[in-house]
Write a protein that holds these residues in place. Sequence first.
Motif, PDB file in Angstrom:
ATOM      1  N   UNK A 589       0.582  -8.757   5.052  1.00  0.00           N
ATOM      2  CA  UNK A 589       1.770  -8.853   4.212  1.00  0.00           C
ATOM      3  C   UNK A 589       1.430  -9.136   2.772  1.00  0.00           C
ATOM      4  N   UNK A 590       0.395  -9.968   2.585  1.00  0.00           N
ATOM      5  CA  UNK A 590      -0.031 -10.253   1.214  1.00  0.00           C
ATOM      6  C   UNK A 590      -0.549  -9.018   0.520  1.00  0.00           C
ATOM      7  N   UNK A 591      -1.298  -8.184   1.240  1.00  0.00           N
ATOM      8  CA  UNK A 591      -1.822  -6.950   0.649  1.00  0.00           C
ATOM      9  C   UNK A 591      -0.682  -5.981   0.312  1.00  0.00           C
ATOM     10  N   UNK A 592       0.289  -5.877   1.240  1.00  0.00           N
ATOM     11  CA  UNK A 592       1.454  -5.031   0.946  1.00  0.00           C
ATOM     12  C   UNK A 592       2.142  -5.511  -0.326  1.00  0.00           C
ATOM     13  N   UNK A 593       2.416  -6.791  -0.374  1.00  0.00           N
ATOM     14  CA  UNK A 593       3.134  -7.353  -1.511  1.00  0.00           C
ATOM     15  C   UNK A 593       2.394  -7.163  -2.809  1.00  0.00           C
ATOM     16  N   UNK A 594       1.062  -7.412  -2.778  1.00  0.00           N
ATOM     17  CA  UNK A 594       0.262  -7.275  -3.995  1.00  0.00           C
ATOM     18  C   UNK A 594       0.259  -5.822  -4.462  1.00  0.00           C
ATOM     19  N   UNK A 595       0.038  -4.925  -3.507  1.00  0.00           N
ATOM     20  CA  UNK A 595      -0.014  -3.511  -3.873  1.00  0.00           C
ATOM     21  C   UNK A 595       1.311  -3.045  -4.469  1.00  0.00           C
ATOM     22  N   UNK A 596       2.423  -3.427  -3.824  1.00  0.00           N
ATOM     23  CA  UNK A 596       3.730  -3.003  -4.327  1.00  0.00           C
ATOM     24  C   UNK A 596       4.014  -3.632  -5.688  1.00  0.00           C
ATOM     25  N   UNK A 597       3.582  -4.880  -5.867  1.00  0.00           N
ATOM     26  CA  UNK A 597       3.791  -5.551  -7.157  1.00  0.00           C
ATOM     27  C   UNK A 597       3.077  -4.811  -8.272  1.00  0.00           C
ATOM     28  N   UNK A 598       1.854  -4.316  -7.979  1.00  0.00           N
ATOM     29  CA  UNK A 598       1.103  -3.569  -8.985  1.00  0.00           C
ATOM     30  C   UNK A 598       1.802  -2.257  -9.337  1.00  0.00           C
ATOM     31  N   UNK A 599       2.329  -1.583  -8.301  1.00  0.00           N
ATOM     32  CA  UNK A 599       3.041  -0.319  -8.560  1.00  0.00           C
ATOM     33  C   UNK A 599       4.269  -0.564  -9.429  1.00  0.00           C
ATOM     34  N   UNK A 600       5.034  -1.614  -9.111  1.00  0.00           N
ATOM     35  CA  UNK A 600       6.250  -1.918  -9.862  1.00  0.00           C
ATOM     36  C   UNK A 600       5.927  -2.396 -11.277  1.00  0.00           C
ATOM     37  N   UNK A 601       4.826  -3.125 -11.405  1.00  0.00           N
ATOM     38  CA  UNK A 601       4.420  -3.601 -12.729  1.00  0.00           C
ATOM     39  C   UNK A 601       4.103  -2.429 -13.638  1.00  0.00           C
TER      40      UNK A 601
END
Length: 702
Positions: A589-601
């Motif tokens: 879940x942490x990897x999903x969240x981090x990856x999505x955060x980078x895309x949105x950033x």
Amino acid sequence: MSATPRSPDDGLWDPCRMGKFKMRVDFSVLDSLGINLYSNAAAVLSELVANAYDADATRVDINWDQGDKDAVIVRDDGCGMSVDEMNERFLTVGYRKRDPKNEGDTSPRWGRPFMGRKGIGKLSVFSIANVVTVYSTKNGQTNAFSIDVDVLRETMEVGGDYEPVDVTDIPDAYATQGTVLELTSLRSKRMDLTINSLRKRLARRFDVLDETPPEKGGFAIAINGNRINWADRQELKKLQFIWEFGDDKLPDSVLPSDVERFDLPNVVDASRDWKISGWFGTAKKPTDLTDDAEAGSLKNIIVLARKRPIQEGIIEKLDFSRVFGNYVTGQVEADFLDINDLEDIATSDRQRLIEDDPRVQALQEFLRKAFVNAADTWSKRRPKKEAPDVMGKYPKIKEWVEHLDDYQKQYAEKMIGTIASLDFEPGAEAQRIDLFRSGILAFARVGLRKATDDLDALSKVTAADILPLLGKQSEYEAGLWVDILKSRVEAIEQFQNLTEADEKERVLQAHLFNHLWLLDASWERAVGSDRMEESLKKMAAGEFDLDAAGMNERDRVDIRYATMAGKHIIVELKRYSVKADIDDLKEQGGKYGYALKEVLKARGEEDPDIEVVFVLGQAPKVTAQVMKDDKDYIASTLAMVNGKVRLYDQLIENAVAQYEDYLQASTDARELDDLLGSIERVGEDDGDDGPETKADGSKTKN
């Protein structure tokens, strides 16, 4: 056909030199204007009835015998014909009785405007019979001849004159004033009519259903001894509304007791004294005009001239596309279409008119305007007529209408009446129930909009003004939600009935990601993004080394992304059999969240709100030694990555409980649910025609 100028009546007839009767006609004419022009017995017999009317008969009897004798006998008590007249009038093709040199425009005794004009109607008998025998009695003398079509054909093919057989053996019953036609060797394909069917069809083809006594010129049509009457006009029994032209009205006794009657002007062109009489009306349902197999389709307006059809149907010629036209039947008499001094505009079979004639165009334009007038009236009056029946059938609907504001009631009744008056195919009555449900739900929204308009008109809005609006909004929302939620509870209950793990995986995969309200009721309007999902697919494929978190692709059924009110949601559906470790889920879940955060950033969105949901068949394993309850540990562990776990079975049970609680908690919803449920129950019990298909595909029970 051509007649000899010699006869026993003029004293110049020489029986040694020629036959008593003579017919001269090219067989192609007989084919075109007789044998092949008329396709059914009713049209043929109409020609013979018209001849009897023109002969000043007061009664014409049709003996319809389809038994052993295989014969049709048509008998009238008219003026009859001498030999000379039989040759000149019956055996002459194209004899024009209306010509001033012949008989003129009206009959000699009763002054009836002649129906016949072209002089070819008598040929119609050859379309249903191969042998025709004519007996006619005038001034106490009876003469008769017989025509065999096969012999006639042979004679015409070699170019000779055909001499009908002189019949000398005359039955006593036929030796009375008038004319008898005996049709034998019938063509079975064109005789496929029952007695009832013939009665109904002839009743529509002649405007002679009055009760004038014979001594005053009345005219009766009888079949097998029973006179055709108003009861044979099937369409009159179906009418809800009727529009009548001028002062010529139908008797009250022939119409339904609750029919509504309206008057229309009858002057088509005052400068030429073109007027019409008659009526047209609407049935309750279009199928009321098409159900009668005996009478044929009643859905049209027949145009008559001189009391007989001159146009079988005119609705399709009026360029009138409103729904109103599907409910209409009628009969209009326009004698100006058949004025003797003007051109003949009827086709040979008298079923159509020459459409570019000014008389036809004037009639069509006049009727088109009458239709528009009537359609407007019909649209206003029809729902009001249907609404009382509906509210009697559905007491809950009546109660609902009665509790509406006064200004809304008339609109509610119109809506209910309109739905009630719609016509559905057999077996599809459940669609009307669905429309009642949807209509009642939508009506609250209509009422809301009306209240808002009223508020806009106010110069000063107070708390007292806003309260009714809020009440209507609450009512609408409750009504709308109860219908949505009810269907969703039913859908969720279908999930509950699944027992196999593989079935649950397939069903959830098919439905979960399109209905995230199954996970959380607040995610009602969650919206997906194909591009974001593609990024997640790449993550799942290993771009972010998810396998290092202890989870491999085989454990995963599907993964989706959605956004709702600023929140970004990642949902992963794992196989029912997988027993995931909670620490592995946290890392994943942490990897999903981090990856999505980078895309949105990269798209300019800072500090996004991201939530990760794992849907599992079994609760996660807790391998660490912990002091607190496993459930608390699982929740607190996933909270570090803003994650949650939903179990297959728990998800379904919670969703059912959540939505049922809403239904039970909302008074407005419960009351409306009771109303809508009562509509369904009455709809299921309605009718005796066997099971009907409901909207969900199930069958009602009688």
